[in-house]
Design an enzyme around this catalytic site. Structure first.
Site, PDB file in Angstrom:
ATOM      1  N   LYS A 103      -2.417  -1.011 -11.458  1.00 16.16           N
ATOM      2  CA  LYS A 103      -1.919   0.291 -11.005  1.00 16.16           C
ATOM      3  C   LYS A 103      -1.635   1.304 -11.908  1.00 16.16           C
ATOM      4  O   LYS A 103      -1.511   0.982 -13.342  1.00 16.16           O
ATOM      5  CB  LYS A 103      -0.283   0.252 -10.454  1.00 16.16           C
TER       6      LYS A 103
ATOM      7  N   GLN B 215       0.266  -5.142  -6.093  1.00 18.68           N
ATOM      8  CA  GLN B 215      -1.186  -5.238  -5.871  1.00 18.68           C
ATOM      9  C   GLN B 215      -1.926  -6.388  -6.474  1.00 18.68           C
ATOM     10  O   GLN B 215      -2.911  -6.816  -5.506  1.00 18.68           O
ATOM     11  CB  GLN B 215      -1.479  -3.839  -6.793  1.00 18.68           C
TER      12      GLN B 215
ATOM     13  N   SER C 282     -11.682  -0.109  -0.126  1.00 15.83           N
ATOM     14  CA  SER C 282     -12.157   0.116  -1.767  1.00 15.83           C
ATOM     15  C   SER C 282     -12.994  -0.879  -2.088  1.00 15.83           C
ATOM     16  O   SER C 282     -13.844  -0.480  -2.777  1.00 15.83           O
ATOM     17  CB  SER C 282     -10.885   0.200  -2.590  1.00 15.83           C
TER      18      SER C 282
ATOM     19  N   THR D  35      -6.126   2.641   5.233  1.00 18.01           N
ATOM     20  CA  THR D  35      -4.864   1.983   5.098  1.00 18.01           C
ATOM     21  C   THR D  35      -4.046   2.236   6.426  1.00 18.01           C
ATOM     22  O   THR D  35      -3.597   1.366   6.892  1.00 18.01           O
ATOM     23  CB  THR D  35      -4.092   2.978   4.141  1.00 18.01           C
TER      24      THR D  35
ATOM     25  N   GLY E  79      -6.989   6.223  -5.268  1.00 16.83           N
ATOM     26  CA  GLY E  79      -6.003   6.946  -4.957  1.00 16.83           C
ATOM     27  C   GLY E  79      -4.789   6.355  -4.574  1.00 16.83           C
ATOM     28  O   GLY E  79      -4.744   5.111  -4.322  1.00 16.83           O
ATOM     29  N   ASP E  80      -3.685   7.002  -4.589  1.00 18.91           N
ATOM     30  CA  ASP E  80      -2.367   6.758  -4.172  1.00 18.91           C
ATOM     31  C   ASP E  80      -1.398   8.023  -3.930  1.00 18.91           C
ATOM     32  O   ASP E  80      -2.226   9.145  -3.904  1.00 18.91           O
ATOM     33  CB  ASP E  80      -1.596   5.775  -5.220  1.00 18.91           C
TER      34      ASP E  80
ATOM     35  N   LYS F 114      -7.939  -3.581  -9.929  1.00 16.02           N
ATOM     36  CA  LYS F 114      -8.060  -2.560  -9.001  1.00 16.02           C
ATOM     37  C   LYS F 114      -6.456  -2.121  -8.348  1.00 16.02           C
ATOM     38  O   LYS F 114      -5.794  -2.946  -8.304  1.00 16.02           O
ATOM     39  CB  LYS F 114      -8.681  -3.409  -7.623  1.00 16.02           C
TER      40      LYS F 114
ATOM     41  N   LYS G 172      -1.336  -8.492  -2.828  1.00 17.57           N
ATOM     42  CA  LYS G 172      -2.124  -7.616  -1.713  1.00 17.57           C
ATOM     43  C   LYS G 172      -3.796  -7.584  -2.042  1.00 17.57           C
ATOM     44  O   LYS G 172      -4.309  -8.008  -1.062  1.00 17.57           O
ATOM     45  CB  LYS G 172      -1.778  -6.246  -1.884  1.00 17.57           C
TER      46      LYS G 172
END
Ligand code: GLU
Length: 444
Positions: free
Chosen positions: A126, A111, A376, A209, A165-166, A90, A114
């Site tokens: 990612k 990630q 998410s 976020t 998204g990012d 993810k 996190k």
């Protein structure tokens, strides 16, 4: 040489020209030292650290697309599937000209921890491309997204890898990518998050976020005997994270006086007008130079400078390494109380150390910006049960998760004699669950 130092040296040697990846690995492994020393024999035997710093898989592909003039272009696409010990991969997709393999690897590595910290079953990954969405027409964005997904779809799936998204990837890009996935694979499934509400998106994902950043900042201040209400704050950035951080900060009684984009920044002594910011960035997709039209008393400065303003709280929400040692010195000289990262690794290692040495409460991004990926994961849950939860329900869950992350990492820091060092706490707490899962799953 210690196990940690051996592995750091090997990462630097085997991954040349990837400074951001080296930086992320050093920061994490450095703070894991006490835990690694305690379990050195076991970890060495199972090559835990070597496996942790080596992605399970990294995919690099060509993304050809045609612009509105009929000219063909080629960008490079990436997906780094870093660690699936605790759940399907993810992590977001970054579309920005600065993207290269090292950037995607640093983000994928962060990630892992996190996602683990959220307490939800998601592994770390990612992706992205060096494509620059700025100034492109909708048709060009669609052409790129379809080409990108035509290749990426081979490697992802609702139970395998769920991108999101990012920077540069928002609702529009997710929509085009989802459409192309469905068309090729013939599956209407929760393969992406950050989807529109009409096709399986979650309420509160857009805000998650930024809101999460404020929930954890509020809890960190509270547990240090401070109240967030009445404080002033500087925010950098003006994208999805920054906008909703400012919105929630204001709701909690914080006066946010700055915002920035890649060309300049605004100072608004009366507090940033979030509606104007949304209009400029989400609707017009324009520059912050437009902000003065809405707020004549504000000042626009070209270049950098957000961290020179005297504030109580600094919230870096733009991009990696945007808060340097000189910025940290300026913030400390101005009496800053807390720095909480909305972006991924926005504070350089020297700046982080300086802030911590000077008694500033410092919350690393892998904890403080985890609200996005947490919601998410809640979007994935809703897709699995084919139901949608209310905004209030998702927001309440988000708040609960952020408060829990704070206490979890606060306790981990205390356990390893680092009370108040939330970098150590976040890395150890994030790693603990991953290493546990890796140990029992055998050498894979
Ligand atoms: N790109 C975001 C992050 O850095 C969100 C990832 C996601 O929602 O999967 O965590």
């Amino acid at each position: 040489m210690s196990y940690v130092d051996e592995v750091i040296e090997r990462v630097v040697r085997e991954n040349p020209a990837e400074p951001e990846f080296h930086q992320a690995v050093k920061e994490v492994l450095d703070s894991l030292r006490p835990m690694v020393e305690e379990n050195e024999e076991k970890y060495r035997r199972d090559a835990i650290l070597e496996r942790l710093v080596n992605p399970e898989r990294q995919i690099k592909f060509r993304v050809p697309w045609v612009d509105d003039m009929g000219q063909a272009h080629v960008n490079t696409g990436y997906r780094v599937q870093f660690n699936s010990a605790v759940g399907p991969y993810k992590g977001g997709i970054r579309l920005h000209p600065s993207v290269n393999l090292g950037i995607i690897k640093f983000l994928g590595f962060e990630q892992i921890f996190k996602n683990s910290l959220t307490g939800l079953p998601i592994g770390g990954a990612k992706g992205g491309s060096d494509f620059d969405p700025k100034g492109k027409s909708d048709r060009e964005i669609m052409a790129f997204c379809q080409s990108f997904m035509t290749e990426l779809q081979k490697y992802i799936g609702a139970n395998a890898d769920v991108p999101a998204g990012d920077i540069g990837t928002g609702a529009r890009e997710i929509g085009y990518m989802y459409g192309q996935y469905k068309r090729i694979r013939g599956l209407f499934e929760g393969v992406l998050t950050g989807k529109g509400l009409s096709y399986g998106g979650s309420l509160a994902r857009t805000e998650a976020t930024g809101y999460g950043l404020l929930y954890i900042t509020e809890e960190m201040l509270k547990c240090n005997g401070l109240s967030i209400a009445g404080k002033t704050a500087a925010v950098s950035g003006s994208g999805n994270v920054a906008i909703y951080a400012i919105e929630k900060a204001q709701a909690l009684g914080v006066k946010v006086v700055t915002a920035s984009d890649s060309t300049g920044w605004v100072y608004d002594p009366e507090g940033i007008d979030v509606a104007a910011l949304k209009q400029i960035k989400e609707v017009e997709r324009a520059r912050l130079t437009e902000y003065k039209k809405y707020r004549p008393n504000s000042v626009y400065h070209p270049g950098r400078g957000v961290w020179s303003v005297k504030v109580d709280i600094a919230l870096p929400c733009a991009t990696q390494n945007e808060l340097t040692l000189a910025d940290a010195e300026a913030l400390v000289a101005n009496g800053v109380i807390a720095v909480a990262e909305g972006a991924n690794m926005p504070t350089t290692m020297e700046a982080t150390e300086y802030l911590q040495k000077n008694g500033v409460l410092f919350m690393p991004g892998k904890a403080s910006n985890a609200g996005g990926v947490a919601v998410s994961a809640l979007e994935m849950s809703q897709n699995s049960e084919r139901l949608s939860w209310s905004f209030e329900e998702v927001d309440a869950k988000l708040k609960g998760i952020m408060v829990e992350i704070f206490h979890h990492l606060d306790e981990a820091a205390k356990k390893y004699n680092s009370a108040g060092n939330y970098v150590v706490g976040a890395n150890i707490a994030g790693f603990a669950k991953v290493v546990d899962a890796m140990l029992v799953q055998g050498i894979v």
